[in-house]
Design an enzyme around this catalytic site. Sequence first.
Site, PDB file in Angstrom:
ATOM      1  N   ASN A 253       0.785  -1.176  -0.027  1.00  0.00           N
ATOM      2  CA  ASN A 253      -0.053   0.039   0.167  1.00  0.00           C
ATOM      3  C   ASN A 253       0.856   1.259  -0.098  1.00  0.00           C
ATOM      4  OD1 ASN A 253      -2.225   1.541   0.346  1.00  0.00           O
ATOM      5  ND2 ASN A 253      -1.731   1.765   2.618  1.00  0.00           N
TER       6      ASN A 253
ATOM      7  N   ASP B 158      -2.581   0.358   8.090  1.00  0.00           N
ATOM      8  CA  ASP B 158      -1.204   1.088   7.867  1.00  0.00           C
ATOM      9  C   ASP B 158       0.005   0.697   8.576  1.00  0.00           C
ATOM     10  OD1 ASP B 158      -2.787   2.634   5.697  1.00  0.00           O
ATOM     11  OD2 ASP B 158      -3.405   4.158   7.212  1.00  0.00           O
TER      12      ASP B 158
ATOM     13  N   SER C 214       4.948   6.658   2.280  1.00  0.00           N
ATOM     14  CA  SER C 214       5.611   5.469   2.770  1.00  0.00           C
ATOM     15  C   SER C 214       4.645   4.246   1.686  1.00  0.00           C
ATOM     16  CB  SER C 214       5.145   5.200   4.158  1.00  0.00           C
ATOM     17  OG  SER C 214       5.523   6.038   4.939  1.00  0.00           O
TER      18      SER C 214
ATOM     19  N   HIS D  38       0.934   5.256   1.305  1.00  0.00           N
ATOM     20  CA  HIS D  38       0.164   6.118   2.438  1.00  0.00           C
ATOM     21  C   HIS D  38       0.832   7.552   2.221  1.00  0.00           C
ATOM     22  CE1 HIS D  38      -2.430   6.963   5.725  1.00  0.00           C
ATOM     23  NE2 HIS D  38      -1.216   7.353   6.302  1.00  0.00           N
TER      24      HIS D  38
HETATM   25  C1  GRF Z   1      -2.682   8.776  -2.195  1.00  0.00           C
HETATM   26  O1  GRF Z   1      -2.155  10.148  -1.564  1.00  0.00           O
HETATM   27  C2  GRF Z   1      -2.242   7.561  -1.634  1.00  0.00           C
HETATM   28  O2  GRF Z   1      -1.260   7.875  -0.814  1.00  0.00           O
HETATM   29  C3  GRF Z   1      -3.358   7.605  -0.651  1.00  0.00           C
HETATM   30  O3  GRF Z   1      -4.682   8.017  -1.362  1.00  0.00           O
HETATM   31  C4  GRF Z   1      -4.148   8.809  -2.352  1.00  0.00           C
HETATM   32  C5  GRF Z   1      -4.584   8.275  -3.613  1.00  0.00           C
HETATM   33  O4  GRF Z   1      -4.609   9.131  -4.721  1.00  0.00           O
HETATM   34  N1  GRF Z   1      -3.587   6.126  -0.017  1.00  0.00           N
HETATM   35  P1  GRF Z   1      -4.839   8.506  -6.289  1.00  0.00           P
HETATM   36  O5  GRF Z   1      -6.293   7.895  -6.270  1.00  0.00           O
HETATM   37  O6  GRF Z   1      -3.849   7.532  -6.685  1.00  0.00           O
HETATM   38  O7  GRF Z   1      -4.767   9.802  -6.890  1.00  0.00           O
END
Ligand code: GRF
Length: 193
Positions: free
Chosen positions: A111, A149, A140, A113
């Site tokens: 994932n 997370d 991360s 984050h």
């Molecule tokens: C990103 O900031 C990711 O880190 C978080 O959600 C956001 C998703 O953005 N988990 P996108 O849908 O890829 O534009």
Amino acid sequence: MVKLIGVNKINTSVFISGKGTNLKNLIKFSKSNNSPIKINIVISNQKKAYGIKYAKKNKIKIKIINFSKKHEVNQLLKILKFNNIRLICLAGFLKILSKDFIKSFKGKIINIHPSLLPKYKGLNTHERVLENNEKFTGCSVHFVNEKLDGGKIILQKKIKIFKKDDIKSLKKRVLKEEYKLYPKSIIKILSNY
Ligand code: GRF
């Protein structure tokens, strides 16, 4: 570096819920010569997720799954196994996967984050970071386990917060780093496969 031709690439599925700009970036990465992955199927829990259009444009299979319905999740597991999926990349995926699901893909779900984990787990990270007057933030990539997370961190990128930063600018600057960090992290874990 050895060039990976299509057949040698690791079958990958990307899970999204919304905008899908990380998906867009991962599709681009998957098409490059030094990418170890092929994106075979995109999963969304939202049928109206904007990111679905990137999968469509690139002729990647799409499946909408209601993660609250056990039979749909079981069907998804079958689809993933049938497609020989060996890596699942969560990219803005807003559902919590069940313990059983995580167990069936142990060590194969990652994932991204938008914070320097273990700080600021969960949602609205940029708001909270700014409220706390942090001097740095970042992003991360981590393995997914049953704690939100909370899995082992693969890579992180730290950036400085400027006085003029607001939620919008911070989000934009962190996302820019996410687009570099996710591919780098995939290369890192798959070089050990
Ligand atoms: C990103 O900031 C990711 O880190 C978080 O959600 C956001 C998703 O953005 N988990 P996108 O849908 O890829 O534009």
